[in-house]
Write a protein that holds these residues in place. Structure first.
Motif, short mmCIF file in Angstrom:
data_model
loop_
_atom_site.label_atom_id
_atom_site.label_comp_id
_atom_site.label_asym_id
_atom_site.label_seq_id
_atom_site.Cartn_x
_atom_site.Cartn_y
_atom_site.Cartn_z
N SER A 1 0.81 -1.21 0.00
CA SER A 1 0.00 0.00 0.00
C SER A 1 0.84 1.27 0.00
CB SER A 1 -0.92 0.00 1.24
OG SER A 1 -0.15 -0.04 2.43
N ALA A 2 2.15 1.12 -0.25
CA ALA A 2 3.06 2.26 -0.18
C ALA A 2 3.41 2.78 -1.57
CB ALA A 2 4.33 1.87 0.56
N ASP A 3 3.63 4.08 -1.67
CA ASP A 3 4.06 4.68 -2.93
C ASP A 3 5.57 4.61 -3.09
OD1 ASP A 3 1.47 5.41 -3.68
OD2 ASP A 3 1.57 7.25 -2.49
N GLU A 4 6.25 4.36 -2.00
CA GLU A 4 7.70 4.18 -2.05
C GLU A 4 8.09 3.16 -0.99
OE1 GLU A 4 8.89 7.98 0.78
OE2 GLU A 4 8.96 8.19 -1.40
N ALA A 5 9.27 2.60 -1.12
CA ALA A 5 9.69 1.55 -0.20
C ALA A 5 9.75 2.09 1.23
CB ALA A 5 11.06 1.02 -0.61
N PRO A 6 9.28 1.31 2.21
CA PRO A 6 9.34 1.75 3.60
C PRO A 6 10.79 1.88 4.07
CG PRO A 6 8.70 -0.56 3.46
CD PRO A 6 8.68 -0.03 2.07
N THR A 7 11.01 2.74 5.04
CA THR A 7 12.36 2.97 5.54
C THR A 7 12.85 1.78 6.35
OG1 THR A 7 11.60 3.96 7.60
CG2 THR A 7 11.87 5.45 5.69
N VAL A 8 14.15 1.75 6.59
CA VAL A 8 14.73 0.72 7.45
C VAL A 8 14.09 0.78 8.83
CG1 VAL A 8 16.84 -0.04 8.62
CG2 VAL A 8 16.92 0.61 6.20
N GLU A 9 13.89 1.98 9.33
CA GLU A 9 13.32 2.15 10.67
C GLU A 9 11.89 1.62 10.75
OE1 GLU A 9 16.77 4.48 10.06
OE2 GLU A 9 14.86 4.53 8.93
N ASP A 10 11.08 1.92 9.74
CA ASP A 10 9.70 1.44 9.74
C ASP A 10 9.65 -0.09 9.67
OD1 ASP A 10 8.69 3.98 9.93
OD2 ASP A 10 8.29 4.20 7.78
N GLN A 11 10.49 -0.65 8.82
CA GLN A 11 10.53 -2.10 8.72
C GLN A 11 11.02 -2.74 10.02
OE1 GLN A 11 11.85 -3.96 4.95
NE2 GLN A 11 12.41 -1.89 4.31
N GLN A 12 12.06 -2.16 10.57
CA GLN A 12 12.62 -2.71 11.81
C GLN A 12 11.58 -2.77 12.92
OE1 GLN A 12 16.37 -0.96 13.03
NE2 GLN A 12 16.03 -1.52 15.17
N ALA A 13 10.75 -1.75 13.03
CA ALA A 13 9.72 -1.71 14.07
C ALA A 13 8.74 -2.87 13.90
CB ALA A 13 8.99 -0.38 14.03
N ALA A 14 8.32 -3.12 12.65
CA ALA A 14 7.37 -4.21 12.40
C ALA A 14 8.01 -5.58 12.67
CB ALA A 14 6.87 -4.14 10.95
N TYR A 15 9.25 -5.75 12.23
CA TYR A 15 9.92 -7.03 12.43
C TYR A 15 10.20 -7.28 13.91
CZ TYR A 15 10.74 -6.39 7.41
OH TYR A 15 10.59 -6.17 6.07
N THR A 16 10.53 -6.24 14.63
CA THR A 16 10.78 -6.38 16.07
C THR A 16 9.51 -6.83 16.79
OG1 THR A 16 12.50 -4.67 16.03
CG2 THR A 16 11.50 -5.16 18.17
N LYS A 17 8.38 -6.25 16.42
CA LYS A 17 7.09 -6.64 17.02
C LYS A 17 6.83 -8.12 16.79
CE LYS A 17 2.13 -5.56 16.91
NZ LYS A 17 1.07 -4.71 16.27
N LEU A 18 7.11 -8.61 15.59
CA LEU A 18 6.91 -10.02 15.28
C LEU A 18 7.84 -10.89 16.12
CD1 LEU A 18 5.86 -12.36 13.37
CD2 LEU A 18 7.92 -11.91 12.03
N LEU A 19 9.13 -10.59 16.10
CA LEU A 19 10.11 -11.44 16.77
C LEU A 19 9.90 -11.47 18.28
CD1 LEU A 19 13.33 -10.48 14.74
CD2 LEU A 19 11.87 -12.48 14.46
N GLN A 20 9.43 -10.39 18.85
CA GLN A 20 9.19 -10.35 20.29
C GLN A 20 8.09 -11.33 20.71
OE1 GLN A 20 8.42 -6.16 20.81
NE2 GLN A 20 10.50 -5.75 21.53
N ALA A 21 7.22 -11.70 19.79
CA ALA A 21 6.13 -12.62 20.11
C ALA A 21 6.60 -14.07 20.15
CB ALA A 21 5.00 -12.48 19.09
#
Length: 556
Positions: free
Chosen positions: A293-313
Motif C-alpha cells: 500500500s506504499a508509494d515508495e519503499a518503507p524505511t529501514v526504521e519502519d521495517q525494523q519496528a514491524a519485524y521487532t514486534k513479530l520477533l518479540q512474540a
C-alpha cells in the motif's frame, strides 16, 4: 442423498439447516434525473463516503487480514476511475442510482475478463455497488440472514464486510456457488477457521431450512443426509474439537520423530493468535504488507519496528521471514511497474530484488537489527530462487548484512531438480507448494479454468518435493513446507514421508495436522508417501495415500 462438490476451505465438518443470503437489491430503471447532474454527483459522493467509512469501521473492529481486505474495499469505493465513469453517466442525465449500477457493472466485467486474482475481486465490487445503491435509496444493504438459530450460510459469494464480522456462534459453515480458493471469502474463512466449501456447483438450488453436511476436508456438501451420515459427521466434528482442546505439545510422529509445526503469517498482528493455537514458531512471514500500500519503499526504521514486534512474540523460537516477494499479481510501482506479457514468468521475487538491490539491502538490514534486539531465532529466505547463482548471491548478501541463517524458497522446478547443489550454498530450503504446483503443472494457481491441475497431490509435484527432501537429508540441512499443502492432514503425513522436517500453515489448521501426524510413525509416513508417488494423477495419489493410511489404522 446428493453430494455437491467444490473447494474446501479449512479442514472441518459441520451440519445444520440452510439459511440463504438475501437477494441483491433490484436494479434501478434508466430514467432521466429530475435533480440535475451536480445534485446527483453530490448524492453519489455522499453515499460513497458513507460506505467507505462503514467498511473501514468494520475492518477496524475485525482486525487482522479482514481489516486489510475491508480497507481495500473502501479504496475501491472511492476509486477515482470509477468516480469518473459514474460522473460521465450523470453528465448524460442519469440518476445516481442507475449510474452507480451501470458503471460498477462495466468495471466488474473488466475484472472478470482479466481472471485470476483480479477476477476474484469482482465479487468485492458487487458488494460495494450494493452498499452504495442501498445508501442512495435509504434502505438497508442486503446482508446476512437472521433465522434465530445456528445455520449453514449459503450465498452466491459472501461479501468481505459480512465475512469479517460473522457471528461464529450462529454460522456453522459457509457454502458459496461462486469464488475459489483465493477469493476473499476463502481467505477470511481460512483465517477464522470457518468450515467452508466454495465454488459449489448446485449451491444455488439449496433451500432455506434443508439440512446439509458441509465437509471442507473433502470439498463436499451432502444434501438430505441419512441419520448414519449425520452421526458420523458429528463424531468427526467432536474429534476435531477434542484435538483442538487437548494440551498443546510439539508436533511429532507416533515414534517421537519431531516435526516442527509453524504458522504462516501476513502481519505481526496474527502472532498472538498463532501462539494460542499451538504454533512452535513461524515458517513463513510474508513481508509484503509493508510494501503493497506504499508509494515508495518503507524505511529501514519502519521495517525494523514491524519485524521487532513479530520477533518479540516468539522468544527463543524459530521465525522464518520471506524477503519481499513482488511481481506477478503483486506489482509495486516503486519496484517494477513494467507491463509484462506473462508476469508470473517475468521479473518477480529474487530477480527483481537483485535488480533493485538497495531495497533488498534495506530489508535485510532492518531484519538484522530487529534480530539483534530480540531473542527469537531469525531465519530469512529468498523467494522464487531458480539457480545456484541466485542462491549464492542471496546467502552471501544476507550474511554480509548480519543475517545468521539464510535460505531459499523452492517454488521453481529447476531449484527442486538441483536441490543438492542449491543446498550446498545455503543453510535451509522451504518449499512453497502453491507456486511449485503451478509451475510444475503449467497451470496458473489463480485461474479457475485450470483448477483441476492445481493440486499438490500430483505425483509430479510430490517427486520434486522428494528431490528436495532427499537433498536436505544428505546435506544435513532442514527442509520445510510453507504452502497450503502443509495444512492438509493426510498430505502433511506424505510430505514428512518425503523428507520435510517442518510444516507451516494457517494457524487454524495446526490442531488437525498435529493430530494426524501423531497417528503414524516415520516408517508409516514413508510407506504412505510411496503409495502416493506410484499413482498416475492427483486424485489417485490421494486415494492411494488414504488406502495406505487406512491399512495402518485397521492393523492398529
Amino acid at each position: 442423498m446428493t453430494t455437491l462438490t467444490g473447494s474446501g476451505i479449512g479442514l472441518g465438518i459441520a451440519q445444520g439447516p440452510v439459511a440463504r443470503v438475501s437477494d441483491p437489491l433490484p436494479k434501478p430503471e434508466n430514467t432521466p434525473s429530475t435533480a440535475g447532474a451536480e445534485a446527483e454527483k453530490a448524492r453519489f459522493r455522499t453515499s460513497v463516503a458513507v460506505v467507505a467509512r462503514e467498511l473501514e469501521d468494520r475492518g477496524a473492529r475485525a482486525g487482522g487480514t479482514a481489516q486489510d481486505v475491508l480497507e481495500a474495499q473502501a479504496m475501491i469505493a472511492e476509486d477515482p476511475t470509477l468516480a469518473e465513469e459514474v460522473d460521465a453517466r450523470l453528465d448524460d442525465g442519469a440518476t445516481a442510482e442507475w449510474a452507480v449500477v451501470d458503471a460498477f457493472a462495466a468495471f466488474r466485467e473488466m475484472l472478470t475478463q482479466a481472471g485470476g486474482y483480479l477476477g476474484e475481486r469482482a465479487a468485492d465490487l458487487d458488494d460495494v455497488a450494493q452498499r452504495v445503491l442501498a445508501d442512495l435509496r435509504g434502505v438497508a444493504a442486503p446482508g446476512l440472514p437472521q433465522p434465530g438459530h445456528p445455520y449453514v450460510l449459503v450465498a452466491r459469494d459472501l461479501a468481505p464486510a459480512d465475512t469479517a464480522l460473522l457471528d461464529l456462534d450462529q454460522v456453522l459453515a459457509v457454502v458459496t456457488s461462486d469464488g475459489g480458493p483465493t477469493s476473499h471469502t476463502a481467505i477470511l474463512a481460512r483465517e477464522k477457521g470457518i468450515v467452508a466449501v466454495v465454488g459449489v456447483t448446485g449451491a444455488r438450488d439449496l433451500t432455506d431450512g434443508e439440512t446439509v453436511i458441509v465437509d471442507a476436508e473433502n470439498g463436499a456438501v451432502v444434501t438430505d443426509p441419512t441419520e448414519a451420515e449425520l452421526t458420523a459427521a458429528s463424531d468427526r466434528a467432536e474429534a476435531r474439537k477434542a484435538a483442538a482442546a487437548a494440551p498443546l505439545k510439539p508436533g511429532a510422529l507416533a515414534d517421537g520423530t519431531a516435526v516442527m509445526l509453524l504458522a504462516n503469517l501476513g502481519s505481526p498482528d496474527g502472532a498472538a493468535g498463532a501462539v494460542e493455537l499451538g504454533a512452535e514458531g513461524v515458517g513463513l512471514f510474508r513481508t509484503e504488507f509493508l510494501f503493497l500500500s506504499a508509494d515508495e519503499a518503507p524505511t529501514v526504521e519502519d521495517q525494523q519496528a514491524a519485524y521487532t514486534k513479530l520477533l518479540q512474540a516468539f522468544p527463543g523460537q524459530k521465525v522464518v521471514v520471506r524477503a519481499l516477494d513482488a511481481g506477478a499479481d503483486k506489482p509495486l510501482k516503486f519496484l517494477n511497474d513494467d507491463d509484462e506479457d506473462n508476469p508470473a514468468l517475468g521479473m518477480r521475487g529474487i530477480r527483481i530484488l537483485r535488480e533493485r538491490e538497495q531495497i533488498l539491502r534495506d530489508q535485510l538490514t532492518a531484519l538484522a537489527n530487529a534480530d539483534a534486539a530480540t531473542d527469537a531465532d531469525l531465519w530469512v529466505m529468498a523467494p522464487m530462487v531458480a539457480t545456484v547463482d541466485e542462491t549464492r548471491y542471496f546467502t552471501d548478501l544476507a550474511h554480509e548484512l548480519g543475517i545468521r541463517t539464510a535460505g531459499v524458497m523452492v517454488e521453481v522446478p529447476s531449484a527442486a531438480l538441483i536441490a543438492d547443489r542449491i543446498l550446498a550454498h545455503t543453510e535451509f530450503a522451504s518449499i512453497g507448494t502453491n507456486d511449485l504446483t503451478q509451475y510444475t503443472m503449467a497451470a496458473d494457481r489463480l485461474l479457475g479454468s485450470v483448477a483441476a491441475l492445481q493440486s499438490p497431490w500430483h505425483p509430479a509435484v510430490l517427486q520434486l518435493v522428494r528431490s528436495v527432501g532427499t537433498a536436505g537429508a544428505d546435506a544435513g540441512k532442514p527442509v520445510g513446507i510453507c504452502g497450503e499443502a502443509a495444512a492438509d492432514p493426510l498430505l502433511a503425513v506424505v510430505l514428512v514421508g518425503l523428507g520435510a522436517t517442518s510444516l507451516s500453515m494457517a494457524p487454524a489448521a495446526l490442531a488437525d495436522v498435529r493430530l494426524s501426524l501423531s497417528q503414524y510413525t516415520l516408517e508409516d509416513a514413508q510407506r504412505i508417501a510411496r503409495a502416493a508417488l506410484a499413482a498416475d494423477d492427483a486424485a489417485s495419489a490421494r486415494t492411494a495415500a488414504r488406502d495406505a493410511a487406512e491399512k495402518k489404522e485397521k492393523e492398529a
